[in-house]
Design a protein around this motif. Structure first.
Motif, PDB file in Angstrom:
ATOM      1  N   PRO B 422       0.864  -1.180   0.000  1.00 44.83           N
ATOM      2  CA  PRO B 422       0.000   0.000   0.000  1.00 44.83           C
ATOM      3  C   PRO B 422       0.902   1.233   0.000  1.00 44.83           C
ATOM      4  O   PRO B 422       2.012   1.184   0.558  1.00 44.83           O
ATOM      5  CB  PRO B 422      -0.766  -0.123   1.319  1.00 44.83           C
ATOM      6  N   VAL B 423       0.435   2.317  -0.626  1.00 43.67           N
ATOM      7  CA  VAL B 423       1.331   3.461  -0.782  1.00 43.67           C
ATOM      8  C   VAL B 423       1.753   4.042   0.565  1.00 43.67           C
ATOM      9  O   VAL B 423       2.856   4.573   0.700  1.00 43.67           O
ATOM     10  CB  VAL B 423       0.707   4.534  -1.690  1.00 43.67           C
ATOM     11  N   GLY B 424       0.883   3.916   1.571  1.00 45.45           N
ATOM     12  CA  GLY B 424       1.244   4.406   2.901  1.00 45.45           C
ATOM     13  C   GLY B 424       2.492   3.702   3.428  1.00 45.45           C
ATOM     14  O   GLY B 424       3.354   4.320   4.061  1.00 45.45           O
ATOM     15  N   ASP B 425       2.606   2.406   3.148  1.00 50.98           N
ATOM     16  CA  ASP B 425       3.789   1.651   3.589  1.00 50.98           C
ATOM     17  C   ASP B 425       5.050   2.150   2.891  1.00 50.98           C
ATOM     18  O   ASP B 425       6.126   2.191   3.484  1.00 50.98           O
ATOM     19  CB  ASP B 425       3.606   0.152   3.288  1.00 50.98           C
ATOM     20  N   SER B 426       4.901   2.517   1.595  1.00 48.04           N
ATOM     21  CA  SER B 426       6.062   3.027   0.871  1.00 48.04           C
ATOM     22  C   SER B 426       6.565   4.310   1.510  1.00 48.04           C
ATOM     23  O   SER B 426       7.777   4.538   1.611  1.00 48.04           O
ATOM     24  CB  SER B 426       5.697   3.297  -0.598  1.00 48.04           C
ATOM     25  N   ILE B 427       5.623   5.148   1.956  1.00 45.67           N
ATOM     26  CA  ILE B 427       6.034   6.397   2.609  1.00 45.67           C
ATOM     27  C   ILE B 427       6.633   6.092   3.984  1.00 45.67           C
ATOM     28  O   ILE B 427       7.667   6.641   4.363  1.00 45.67           O
ATOM     29  CB  ILE B 427       4.831   7.358   2.739  1.00 45.67           C
ATOM     30  N   ALA B 428       5.993   5.166   4.695  1.00 45.18           N
ATOM     31  CA  ALA B 428       6.466   4.820   6.039  1.00 45.18           C
ATOM     32  C   ALA B 428       7.879   4.238   6.003  1.00 45.18           C
ATOM     33  O   ALA B 428       8.669   4.433   6.931  1.00 45.18           O
ATOM     34  CB  ALA B 428       5.501   3.825   6.690  1.00 45.18           C
ATOM     35  N   LEU B 429       8.187   3.537   4.906  1.00 38.97           N
ATOM     36  CA  LEU B 429       9.525   2.943   4.780  1.00 38.97           C
ATOM     37  C   LEU B 429      10.596   4.034   4.799  1.00 38.97           C
ATOM     38  O   LEU B 429      11.623   3.914   5.469  1.00 38.97           O
ATOM     39  CB  LEU B 429       9.594   2.141   3.479  1.00 38.97           C
ATOM     40  N   ALA B 430      10.316   5.137   4.063  1.00 42.00           N
ATOM     41  CA  ALA B 430      11.265   6.247   4.042  1.00 42.00           C
ATOM     42  C   ALA B 430      11.412   6.840   5.435  1.00 42.00           C
ATOM     43  O   ALA B 430      12.517   7.188   5.869  1.00 42.00           O
ATOM     44  CB  ALA B 430      10.794   7.310   3.050  1.00 42.00           C
ATOM     45  N   LEU B 431      10.298   6.928   6.177  1.00 41.52           N
ATOM     46  CA  LEU B 431      10.334   7.490   7.531  1.00 41.52           C
ATOM     47  C   LEU B 431      11.148   6.608   8.468  1.00 41.52           C
ATOM     48  O   LEU B 431      11.894   7.088   9.315  1.00 41.52           O
ATOM     49  CB  LEU B 431       8.906   7.636   8.068  1.00 41.52           C
ATOM     50  N   PHE B 434      14.978   7.003   7.523  1.00 40.62           N
ATOM     51  CA  PHE B 434      15.682   8.241   7.847  1.00 40.62           C
ATOM     52  C   PHE B 434      15.479   8.695   9.284  1.00 40.62           C
ATOM     53  O   PHE B 434      16.348   9.309   9.880  1.00 40.62           O
ATOM     54  CB  PHE B 434      15.241   9.362   6.897  1.00 40.62           C
ATOM     55  N   PHE B 435      14.295   8.418   9.858  1.00 39.58           N
ATOM     56  CA  PHE B 435      14.030   8.935  11.196  1.00 39.58           C
ATOM     57  C   PHE B 435      13.836   7.842  12.233  1.00 39.58           C
ATOM     58  O   PHE B 435      13.623   8.136  13.403  1.00 39.58           O
ATOM     59  CB  PHE B 435      12.785   9.827  11.172  1.00 39.58           C
ATOM     60  N   GLY B 436      13.853   6.578  11.789  1.00 37.55           N
ATOM     61  CA  GLY B 436      13.621   5.490  12.718  1.00 37.55           C
ATOM     62  C   GLY B 436      12.221   5.473  13.300  1.00 37.55           C
ATOM     63  O   GLY B 436      12.003   4.932  14.377  1.00 37.55           O
ATOM     64  N   LEU B 437      11.272   6.067  12.559  1.00 36.47           N
ATOM     65  CA  LEU B 437       9.906   6.129  13.079  1.00 36.47           C
ATOM     66  C   LEU B 437       9.137   4.863  12.732  1.00 36.47           C
ATOM     67  O   LEU B 437       9.276   4.316  11.660  1.00 36.47           O
ATOM     68  CB  LEU B 437       9.172   7.331  12.476  1.00 36.47           C
ATOM     69  N   ARG B 438       8.324   4.410  13.673  1.00 41.98           N
ATOM     70  CA  ARG B 438       7.480   3.249  13.450  1.00 41.98           C
ATOM     71  C   ARG B 438       6.100   3.508  14.015  1.00 41.98           C
ATOM     72  O   ARG B 438       5.881   4.482  14.717  1.00 41.98           O
ATOM     73  CB  ARG B 438       8.056   2.019  14.171  1.00 41.98           C
ATOM     74  N   GLY B 439       5.190   2.587  13.721  1.00 41.81           N
ATOM     75  CA  GLY B 439       3.882   2.578  14.373  1.00 41.81           C
ATOM     76  C   GLY B 439       3.127   3.878  14.209  1.00 41.81           C
ATOM     77  O   GLY B 439       3.061   4.458  13.131  1.00 41.81           O
ATOM     78  N   LYS B 440       2.588   4.366  15.340  1.00 40.45           N
ATOM     79  CA  LYS B 440       1.679   5.485  15.280  1.00 40.45           C
ATOM     80  C   LYS B 440       2.368   6.763  14.810  1.00 40.45           C
ATOM     81  O   LYS B 440       1.828   7.534  14.023  1.00 40.45           O
ATOM     82  CB  LYS B 440       1.049   5.705  16.660  1.00 40.45           C
ATOM     83  N   GLN B 441       3.601   6.960  15.330  1.00 47.95           N
ATOM     84  CA  GLN B 441       4.340   8.160  14.917  1.00 47.95           C
ATOM     85  C   GLN B 441       4.489   8.214  13.403  1.00 47.95           C
ATOM     86  O   GLN B 441       4.270   9.245  12.774  1.00 47.95           O
ATOM     87  CB  GLN B 441       5.731   8.141  15.542  1.00 47.95           C
ATOM     88  N   ALA B 442       4.883   7.059  12.829  1.00 48.34           N
ATOM     89  CA  ALA B 442       5.061   7.002  11.383  1.00 48.34           C
ATOM     90  C   ALA B 442       3.734   7.248  10.677  1.00 48.34           C
ATOM     91  O   ALA B 442       3.658   8.006   9.715  1.00 48.34           O
ATOM     92  CB  ALA B 442       5.634   5.644  10.972  1.00 48.34           C
TER      93      ALA B 442
END
Lengths: 328, 583
Positions: B422-431, B434-442
């Motif tokens: 899903p495109v949201g996952d593609s964006i979350a991967l970049a996060l 680069f920022f080590g963000l996961r879960g809700k923050q991402a």
């Protein structure tokens, strides 16, 4: 100019191809060496005392010991393997344990019989698959296509011997009885002196091969027929025959050729089964007989030969696949 | 010559109609332009003019009369003959439509006669030599392929030629030559032409009359002068508002919403949900095609009313202080492919918060240059610097921080997004990277990024294949924005999009630039450059031939190459007369 001294390799494709081929041959030799080790170990692991097989059950211990020395069975496994390998490399495949004829001589006629069967079958499989597959793609989702798909799926799902057995039962025994159910080709005769004996074994091979390959052909053609250049050919008012044979076929051959050579390789396994169903005197029946008799030198020779043939056909498939890829 | 009556094409299953009751007339020697967005049914209609329906579709009604032959009632054999002698089709992508396995001489000989093949090629401006005839399509350039396709179309001297976006993949100078060829063929030999395009500027320059298609229906038809000069349907106006101009820095006005899918039911005018002038009745009653003036008809209830014109805003050029604060500088950049040098001593600077356009034809080296900047082209030398620090040539040597701060957006958004996520996952991967963000923050950041590109939150769950081209490109931009970049490198990001969608992407990028992002915008489209860029670098054969502020380069170009590019760019709008009130 820039001081970038990287060698340019793109402009010289010929040595690259040669190097690639050289690597394939080298890998082939290596593979066959490993196969030979496996064959040797596997046959040695077969149950039964070779000396006793040679001499029968009533042999005296002294005679058994003498035969063991004669056959080199008292030596280490490595020495025995080395002895065998050296023989193979110099063209001496050993002698049969049962009738003491040289293996090479015993198998030459059988090999020819199998070759005739295999080649005849392939010569029919290729054009037949092409035609049936092409027609199925053209008539996609219609009655013919669905029938072909269904029946080919069934044919491939059945164990290899079933088709041969059904054919023999239908045409060789009760129902029609027009063809011999077993192919009795006397040693020394060439197989095509007995065409009636060849019909059923070839038919069995062809049915199995076409059932598999025609589906690959169908998919390749459906891909091509959906392309824009075929739509354009239709819009240019060309005839359907011209579109199928002149426009679609050359492009579909790309993916089909490597698949066809793989089918040829897998036909080797089919050959063994079909020969046994029809008692056809080829290397397939020879192999099964030899396993039954614990005639190890024959088993080793046949399996090694089949491995080599398999490797060659697979490499051919790779070469053809590579060639089509490079042309794109 | 060509007379189409009530042509209707539907899905084979029944129900949904792709082309609904289209009627057209084209006279000999005349070119009819057919304009519409993707999904308007224009290609389906074009194919139906040859009595052809794609797999899964069916011509369900109407008539296509060419001279005295009714195409839709011919036998298979008769239709085959008609497709050579009466009507021919020129495809959008000749690279895909010419058979790769057959020499072009043989392909030509299948339609015309072999002896005339050489002459035919010469008539479309290609060499007619035996060597050329022996080539296969893969050995030709895109422009040459399109000429071959046109030569094939006219080989049997048809009465009508249907061209389906034939210049979409070509650069402007090739496009101009192909358009000239089409014009000469039609006007010169009394052949009728139907030219399908989403590009109003192209149609406006080529066609004699224009038909605007929306959701499979004709919404407006008339002479070029009438439809473009005084559009009577709000949709035509909206389309015009999204066309950029090389002459002035226009604000491009995208059309809100999206075009309806075939089968979406509506009792009224299909454009109602996107229309700025819709009244209650629009949603319940579909108007008939009504004359607005002699020879100019539109399908709008409010035809004849003086609707408030959509003002096109001409934006002032941005004040820039040259070179004062360059965020990215390039000096003496050379790049190679194998032994071939493709960039020669390229130097320029990108001021912070500015948009710099790099323009040139295909083969000018502009994409290679963009790849050098992002660090994907190894065979380069020269000095790159970013925010005052030296920028290594290879992306791997740049370190995470620099990688994050320079983001890249590809031309083909389809290839740039993983089709299985899903495109949201593609964006979350970049996060995460680069920022080590996961879960809700991402997830929050993903939502924020989608919001910035004006996509609703639920789009995060969708797969790339479920999105339209414009939406996918927005997602790609959102992913770049999620990295919080300083510089955005855009490589032909709008060239695969419809003009109306292009308008929305351009306006999005402009607003990002105004928020302080620095843009490097690689394109061949000078109209888009005028709309978005503050300064321009013109590349020709790997060298910078001109560099300066957009107004001066496009207003008073000094280099011959820039002038040629400008002359080749189709321009819809006449130059504003001094002192005249716009609109």
């Amino acid at each position: 100019m820039v001081a970038n001294a990287e060698p340019i390799i793109e402009s010289r494709p010929v040595p690259r191809v040669l190097r690639w081929l050289g690597m394939r041959v080298l890998f082939g030799v290596l593979t066959l060496f490993l196969v030979s080790v496996l064959i040797f170990l596997a046959t040695e692991a077969l149950p039964g005392d070779v000396a006793r097989i040679v001499l029968g059950t009533n042999a005296t211990p002294e005679k058994l010991a003498a035969v063991r020395v004669q056959l080199g069975l008292d030596q280490t496994l490595v020495a025995q393997y080395w002895h065998w390998l050296r023989g193979v490399l110099t063209g001496d495949l050993g002698t049969s344990l049962i009738n003491h004829y040289p293996v090479g001589e015993l198998l030459a006629g059988r090999l020819l019989n199998s070759l005739v069967l295999g080649v005849f079958a392939l010569v029919l499989i290729l054009p037949l698959s092409l035609l049936t597959g092409m027609l199925a793609a053209r008539l996609r989702d219609r009655f013919y296509d669905k029938t072909l798909l269904g029946s080919s799926m069934i044919a491939n799902a059945l164990p290899d011997f079933v088709i041969g057995t059904v054919l023999a039962a239908l045409f060789g025994t009760t129902l029609f009885h027009v063809l011999p159910p077993v192919a009795l080709i006397p040693p020394g005769d060439l197989p095509w002196w007995h065409p009636a004996d060849l019909v059923l074994p070839i038919a069995a091979m062809v049915i199995m091969g076409v059932a598999y390959l025609s589906r690959l052909v169908r998919v390749a053609f459906i891909d091509v027929l959906q392309s824009e250049y075929i739509q354009q050919a239709v819009l240019n008012g060309l005839s359907m025959r011209r579109i199928l044979f002149r426009h679609a076929l050359p492009n579909a051959l790309g993916p089909i050729t490597p698949a066809a050579s793989l089918v040829a390789a897998y036909s080797l396994a089919g050959l063994i089964v079909v020969e046994n169903v029809f008692s056809y005197p080829g290397i397939g029946t020879a192999l099964v007989d030899a396993v039954g008799n614990h005639d190890l030198p024959i088993v080793q020779a046949i399996v090694l030969f089949m491995a080599a043939a398999f490797y060659v056909l697979n490499t051919l498939a790779d070469v053809l696949a590579n060639r089509t890829r490079r042309r794109r | 010559m060509l007379e189409v009556r009530d042509l209707t094409v539907g899905l084979s299953g029944g129900g949904a109609e792709i082309v609904r009751g289209v009627s057209l007339e084209v006279r000999a020697g005349e070119i009819m332009g057919v304009v519409g967005e993707s999904g308007s049914g224009k290609s389906t209609m074009a194919l139906a003019l040859l009595g052809y329906a794609r797999r899964g579709t069916r011509v369900t009604g109407g008539s296509v009369l060419i001279e005295d032959t009714e195409l839709l009632s011919l036998t298979v054999r008769g239709l085959r003959a008609a497709r050579r002698e009466l009507v021919a089709y020129v495809p959008q992508d000749p690279g895909a439509a010419l058979n790769p396995a057959i020499r072009i001489g043989n392909q030509l000989a299948e339609i015309g006669d072999r002896a005339g093949a050489g002459e035919l090629l010469e008539s479309v401006g290609l060499p007619g030599s035996r060597e050329f005839l022996r080539r296969r399509p893969g050995e030709l350039s895109g422009g040459q392929q399109q000429r071959v396709a046109i030569a094939m179309a006219v080989a049997a001297r048809p009465r009508l030629i249907v061209l389906d976006e034939p210049t979409t993949g070509l650069d402007v100078s090739t496009q101009r030559r192909v358009l000239e060829l089409v014009r000469d063929l039609c006007h010169g030999s009394a052949m009728a032409g139907v030219y399908i395009s989403h590009d109003l500027a192209v149609v406006g320059n080529l066609a004699d009359r224009v038909t605007v298609l929306y959701a499979g229906r004709i919404v407006e038809t008339g002479t070029v002068g009438a439809v473009i000069g005084a559009p009577a349907h709000p949709y035509s106006r909206a389309l015009l508002g999204s066309v950029p101009s090389t002459r002035e820095r226009r604000e491009l006005v995208p059309i809100p919403g999206r075009a309806p899918q075939p089968g979406e039911q509506s009792a009224g005018c299909r454009f109602t949900p996107r229309c700025a002038h819709a009244i209650a009745e629009c949603g319940t009653r579909e108007p008939a095609l009504t004359l607005a003036a002699p020879g100019h008809a539109a399908r709008c209830l409010r035809i004849g009313e003086r609707l408030g014109r959509t003002e096109t805003l001409v934006l002032p050029a941005k004040e820039t202080t040259e070179g004062a604060d360059a965020v990215l500088t390039v000096s003496g950049l050379n790049a190679h492919y194998g032994a071939r040098q493709v960039l020669f001593d390229v130097s320029f600077a990108l001021p912070r918060g500015n948009c710099l356009a790099v323009v040139g034809e295909s083969g000018s080296g502009k994409t290679t240059m963009a790849r050098c900047l992002i660090g994907l082209h190894d065979r380069q030398d020269g000095e790159l610097s970013f925010a005052g620090a030296r920028l290594p040539a290879s992306a791997g040597a740049r370190g995470r921080e620099m990688q994050r701060r320079i983001q890249y957006i590809f031309q083909n958004s389809h290839g740039a997004l993983n089709p299985r996520h899903p495109v949201g996952d593609s964006i979350a991967l970049a996060l995460r990277h680069f920022f080590g963000l996961r879960g809700k923050q991402a997830a929050d950041r993903v939502r924020g990024a989608l919001e910035r590109v004006e996509l609703p939150e639920r789009f995060a769950q969708r797969y790339p294949a479920e999105l339209s081209g414009g939406q996918r490109q927005r997602v790609a931009i959102a992913r770049a924005l999620a990295c919080d970049p300083t510089v955005l490198i855009c490589d032909e990001v709008t060239s695969a999009l419809d003009v109306s969608v292009q308008a929305s992407v351009v306006e999005l990028l402009r607003s990002l630039c105004e928020d302080g992002l620095s843009l490097l915008f690689v394109t061949h489209d000078l109209g888009v450059v005028r709309s978005i860029a503050d300064s321009v670098v013109v590349l020709n054969r790997g060298r910078i031939v001109e560099h300066g502020r957009t107004d001066s380069i496009l207003g008073t170009p000094e280099h011959d190459y820039t002038r040629a590019l400008l002359a080749d760019t189709p321009e819809l709008f006449t130059a504003p007369e001094p002192g005249s009130v716009p609109g």
